[in-house]
Design a protein around this motif. Structure first.
Motif, mmCIF file in Angstrom:
data_model
loop_
_atom_site.group_PDB
_atom_site.id
_atom_site.type_symbol
_atom_site.label_atom_id
_atom_site.label_comp_id
_atom_site.label_asym_id
_atom_site.label_seq_id
_atom_site.Cartn_x
_atom_site.Cartn_y
_atom_site.Cartn_z
ATOM 1 N N LEU A 22 0.823 -1.207 0.000
ATOM 2 C CA LEU A 22 0.000 0.000 0.000
ATOM 3 C C LEU A 22 0.863 1.264 0.000
ATOM 4 C CD1 LEU A 22 -2.774 -1.108 2.535
ATOM 5 C CD2 LEU A 22 -3.061 -0.710 0.081
ATOM 6 N N LEU A 23 1.955 1.262 0.782
ATOM 7 C CA LEU A 23 2.839 2.426 0.806
ATOM 8 C C LEU A 23 3.561 2.602 -0.529
ATOM 9 C CD1 LEU A 23 4.359 2.127 4.409
ATOM 10 C CD2 LEU A 23 2.763 3.871 3.580
ATOM 11 N N ALA A 24 3.909 1.487 -1.166
ATOM 12 C CA ALA A 24 4.562 1.567 -2.478
ATOM 13 C C ALA A 24 3.634 2.202 -3.504
ATOM 14 C CB ALA A 24 4.999 0.182 -2.916
ATOM 15 N N LEU A 25 2.347 1.934 -3.392
ATOM 16 C CA LEU A 25 1.386 2.548 -4.313
ATOM 17 C C LEU A 25 1.327 4.063 -4.144
ATOM 18 C CD1 LEU A 25 -1.561 -0.046 -4.135
ATOM 19 C CD2 LEU A 25 0.002 0.359 -6.047
ATOM 20 N N HIS A 26 1.722 4.552 -2.957
ATOM 21 C CA HIS A 26 1.734 5.999 -2.705
ATOM 22 C C HIS A 26 3.114 6.613 -2.977
ATOM 23 C CE1 HIS A 26 -2.083 5.069 -0.748
ATOM 24 N NE2 HIS A 26 -2.359 6.373 -0.787
ATOM 25 N N GLY A 27 3.975 5.855 -3.649
ATOM 26 C CA GLY A 27 5.240 6.404 -4.122
ATOM 27 C C GLY A 27 6.423 6.245 -3.196
ATOM 28 N N PHE A 28 6.276 5.560 -2.075
ATOM 29 C CA PHE A 28 7.406 5.378 -1.167
ATOM 30 C C PHE A 28 8.287 4.217 -1.626
ATOM 31 C CE2 PHE A 28 4.194 7.370 1.593
ATOM 32 C CZ PHE A 28 4.935 8.419 2.123
ATOM 33 N N HIS A 29 9.592 4.335 -1.344
ATOM 34 C CA HIS A 29 10.502 3.197 -1.508
ATOM 35 C C HIS A 29 10.432 2.405 -0.213
ATOM 36 C CE1 HIS A 29 12.097 5.085 -5.098
ATOM 37 N NE2 HIS A 29 12.328 6.187 -4.401
ATOM 38 N N VAL A 30 10.034 1.151 -0.285
ATOM 39 C CA VAL A 30 9.733 0.377 0.916
ATOM 40 C C VAL A 30 10.720 -0.776 1.077
ATOM 41 C CG1 VAL A 30 8.008 -0.995 2.142
ATOM 42 C CG2 VAL A 30 7.284 0.959 0.753
#
Length: 653
Positions: A22-30
Motif C-alpha cells: 500500500l505504501l509503495a502505491l503511494h510512491g514510497f521506496h519500501v
C-alpha cells in the motif's frame, strides 16, 4: 513524497507485505524486515528516512522484547513510529518519553485505525522530522574553469574518499543539503573553503523567499567531525569584544552526517580569500596590515581570557595532543621513519639533499661554507618535559589551528576571521602565534635554496627577544617579505599577549614544525613543492632543537640513587647495569669491545676455556639486552646502544 525510503519491521509477514504494498502505491521506496537482525542490516546498508516498528516483535504481546528495544539500537537520527494492535496507556506512556531518550520515537499508531490514518501519520512525521526540500535547485558555480568546478561526486570524494558505494554516499550528501536548506528555493555552491578528512567548509549562496540572497559558510561531513567542530566553537570561541565570530543559522542531520550553516560577521564571504592567497598577491605593507587585524581583533581575544602559568608537564600534555600522540615512543618511531623516507625522497631534488647519519641529520649546502650542516635529530624533542624545563609557559584558551588556510581575509573591508574550531582547547598561549609563524615559512617558493632558508632560520634564532627585528642584510625580496611578516607576528605576540619567554615561544615553533612533518604523508610523495616544505620544517625543527638543548645535559647519572636521566626520562638501573652504562657513556661514540666490557666494566677475570668465554659473552649479551629495554625508546629498534658486528658495542648519546 516519492523520494522517501521507509522500513517496515513486523514479525508477521502478511502485515509487512500488505502495508508495504500500500505504501509503495503511494510512491514510497519500501524495505521490509521480520526480525531485528534484518532491520539492523537494512539500516546499516540503506538510506532510510522513517522506520515503522511493531511494538511486539515476538508475537506474544510482550513489548519488553520488541520495537522499543530495537528503536534504541537503530540510528538515533532516523525518526520511528511504533505500530501495535495492543493499545494501552502504559505502552503509550513508555513509548513516547522525551525525544533523544527513546531512539527518536516520534509517534504511536494503532493498527486498528486503518491504513489511511497510518499514511497521514507517516506524512506528518516526515514533514516534521525529515523535511527534505525535494524542490530545491542545487547548482554549482561556473565561475571557475571546468577542471576546477565542483560537483556532487567531487564533494563526496572529499568527505568519504574511501567509500565502497560512492553513489549511496552522494545521495546522502544531496539530501543533507536539501534538509539544511529546507526553506530555500535555490542554492549555489560556490567553492570549497577548506577540507579535512571527513569534513568540508563551503561557500554557499542561498535564495530565501523572505530574506533574499545570503552567503553561508556551510560546514558538513561526518557526524563525529562536525559535532566536535561546533561543540568547540560554542565552548571556546570568544563571543564578545572585537572578535569576528560565526553565527549559526540552522542545522541538519541524517544518519552518519551533520551540517551547520553559518553567517559571517565582519567580513564578506563572497569577496574573501584565504590568508595564503592574500599573502601571495599582497605587498609586504598590506600583509603587515592584515596580520595586525588578525592578531589584534581575532587571535588576541582568545588569549586574553585569564591565562595562568603552568608547569612543563601540563604544557607537554598539550603539545602531545597537538601532535595527535599520547606515546612519545610511537611518535619518535613515526618521526624517525618520516625523516628516513624524506632523506630518500630528497635524492631526486638535487640542491635539497639530506642524509641521516646515526642520531644526526646532514643538510647539504653546495653553495655555502661549510657545505654540510650537521644537526642532532629532533626526535628527542617529543619527550617534551625535558625540552621545555626551565621556561615559563602561559596557558589559556587557544584556537590550535591558526594558519594561512584557516583564516579568511576580506581585502575590500580589510578584515579577517577564523573558520576552524575543531582543535580549540586550553593550551600554551604561544601555540596560535607559533603555528601562524610556521605556516608563513612554508610560503617560500621552491626556487629559494636551502642555504637561504638556513640564513632565514639562523637570523630568527638570533633575535634576543620577540620584539627586536632580525638582521635581514643580503636577503632577497621574497625572503625579506617573509621575514617582515614573521617579525610582525612575533612583535604582536610579545606586545598583545602576555608571552615573554623566548624559549617557550621557540618550543611552540618547534612543535608546529614537527606537527607538519607528522601530518604530511611522505611515502610515495612525488610533489617537489611538498618535499621542499617538509625539508624546511625539518631544518627549522633541528635548528631550534639544537638551540634549546645546547646548554642542557642530555644525560645525567646519579650513582648514589642508581638513576640515569636520559632526555628528561628517569631510568633506575641495577648496580651491574649502572657500571655497564657508565663505562659505555664515558666512551660514548667509541666502540667498546666485548673483552673490554667484560674485564673493565663488569670486572670479570680473564678466562681461557671456550666454555667460560661463551658463558661470559652470553651474560654480557643478556645485560646489553636488559639495558636496551630500559634506555631505548623502542628496544626492538635501538637508536642509542648500537651493535658493531664482530667488534662490540657503541653508545650514541
Amino acid at each position: 513524497m516519492s523520494n522517501y525510503s521507509l522500513l517496515i519491521v513486523d514479525d508477521v509477514p502478511e502485515t509487512v507485505k500488505t502495508i508495504g504494498e500500500l505504501l509503495a502505491l503511494h510512491g514510497f521506496h519500501v524495505y521490509t524486515a521480520t526480525n531485528p537482525d534484518e532491520a539492523r542490516q537494512i539500516v546499516e546498508t540503506r538510506h532510510i528516512h522513517l522506520v515503522l516498528l511493531d511494538l511486539c516483535l515476538t508475537g506474544d504481546g510482550d513489548p519488553s522484547d520488541g520495537g522499543l528495544d530495537l528503536a534504541k539500537t537503530l540510528d538515533a537520527a532516523i525518526p520511528k513510529i511504533i505500530i501495535t494492535k495492543f493499545p494501552s496507556f502504559d505502552t503509550l506512556y513508555s513509548t513516547l518519553p522525551a525525544a533523544g531518550e527513546n531512539g527518536f520515537i516520534v509517534d504511536y499508531v494503532l493498527k486498528l485505525d486503518g491504513f489511511e490514518h497510518l499514511l497521514r501519520r507517516i506524512q506528518d512525521a516526515l514533514t516534521k522530522h525529515a523535511p527534505i526540500n525535494w524542490q530545491l535547485k542545487i547548482r554549482f558555480s561556473e565561475r571557475f574553469p571546468v577542471w576546477q568546478r565542483l560537483s556532487l561526486a567531487r564533494l563526496t570524494e572529499l568527505i568519504v574518499p574511501t567509500s565502497e558505494d560512492p553513489m549511496v554516499e552522494a545521495q546522502k550528501i544531496d539530501e543533507l543539503l536539501r534538509l539544511l536548506f529546507r526553506k530555500h528555493e535555490e542554492i549555489t555552491i560556490e567553492r570549497v573553503i577548506s577540507a579535512t578528512h571527513g569534513r568540508v567548509a563551503l561557500e554557499v549562496r542561498g535564495n530565501h523567499p523572505e530574506r533574499g540572497h545570503e552567503h553561508y559558510l556551510v560546514v558538513y561531513g561526518s557526524e563525529a567531525d562536525v559535532t566536535v567542530y561546533e561543540q568547540h566553537r560554542q565552548h571556546y570561541a570568544p563571543k564578545d569584544g572585537d572578535a569576528r565570530v560565526l553565527h549559526r543559522e540552522f542545522t541538519a542531520r541524517i544518519p552518519g552526517y551533520t551540517a551547520y550553516a553559518y553567517l559571517l560577521h565582519g567580513v564578506r564571504l563572497a569577496s574573501s580569500v584565504s590568508l595564503r592567497e592574500f599573502y601571495h598577491t599582497a605587498d609586504a605593507a598590506s600583509m603587515t596590515e592584515m596580520l595586525d587585524d588578525l592578531l589584534r581583533h581575532v587571535v588576541q581575544p582568545w588569549s586574553a581570557r585569564a591565562p595562568i602559568v603552568t608547569n612543563p608537564k601540563e604544557a607537554a600534555a598539550f603539545f602531545r595532543t597537538w601532535l595527535h600522540t599520547d606515546s612519545p615512543t610511537s611518535a619518535e618511531r613515526q618521526l624517525q621513519q618520516c625523516m628516513a623516507t624524506l632523506a630518500q625522497a630528497t635524492l631526486r631534488l638535487g640542491a635539497f639533499r639530506i642524509n641521516l647519519v646515526g642520531q644526526a641529520i646532514e643538510f647539504h649546502l653546495p653553495d655555502a661554507e661549510p657545505a654540510v650542516r650537521r644537526l642532532a635529530l629532533p626526535t628527542n624533542a617529543l619527550r617534551v618535559e625535558y625540552l621545555i624545563s626551565g621556561s615559563e609557559h602561559l596557558v589559556g584558551t587557544v584556537n590550535g589551528a591558526v594558519d594561512l588556510e584557516t583564516v579568511l581575509v576580506d581585502p575590500e573591508r580589510k578584515g579577517c576571521t577564523l573558520i576552524e574550531f575543531a582543535h580549540a582547547t586550553r593550551g600554551p598561549l604561544c601555540a596560535d602565534y607559533a603555528l601562524l609563524e610556521h605556516s608563513l615559512r612554508l610560503q617560500l617558493s621552491s626556487a629559494i635554496n636551502l642555504s637561504t632558508r638556513l640564513k632565514c632560520e639562523t637570523a630568527l634564532l638570533a633575535m634576543p627577544n620577540l620584539t627586536t627585528p632580525p638582521d635581514m642584510t643580503g636577503l632577497d625580496p621574497e625572503v625579506q617579505k617573509l621575514m617582515r611578516a614573521i617579525t610582525r607576528v612575533r612583535y604582536l605576540a610579545g606586545t598583545l599577549s602576555p608571552i615573554r619567554d623566548l624559549k617557550a615561544y621557540h618550543a611552540g615553533v618547534l612543535f608546529a614544525a614537527l606537527r607538519h612533518l607528522l601530518a604530511t604523508p611522505v611515502e610515495n610523495q612525488e610533489d617537489p613543492g611538498i618535499l621542499i616544505k617538509l625539508v624546511h620544517s625539518l631544518l627549522c625543527a633541528a635548528l631550534i632543537y639544537d638551540d634549546l638543548t645546547r646548554e642542557q645535559e642530555h644525560v645525567t647519572v646519579d650513582q648514589h640513587q642508581r638513576i640515569v636521566t636520559i632526555h628528561g626520562r628517569e631510568v633506575p638501573l641495577t648496580p651491574q647495569l649502572l657500571r655497564l652504562f657508565v663505562y659505555l657513556y664515558e666512551r660514548r661514540g667509541k666502540v667498546c669491545t666485548k673483552k673490554e666490557l667484560l674485564r673493565e666494566a663488569l670486572e670479570m677475570p680473564d678466562i681461557e676455556t671456550s666454555a667460560d668465554v661463551q658463558r661470559n659473552e652470553s651474560t654480557l649479551q643478556n645485560l646489553i639486552s636488559r639495558l636496551r629495554q630500559l634506555i631505548e625508546p623502542d628496544f626492538q629498534h635501538p637508536i642509542y646502544l648500537e651493535t658493531v658486528r664482530s667488534s662490540g658495542y657503541r653508545l650514541k648519546l
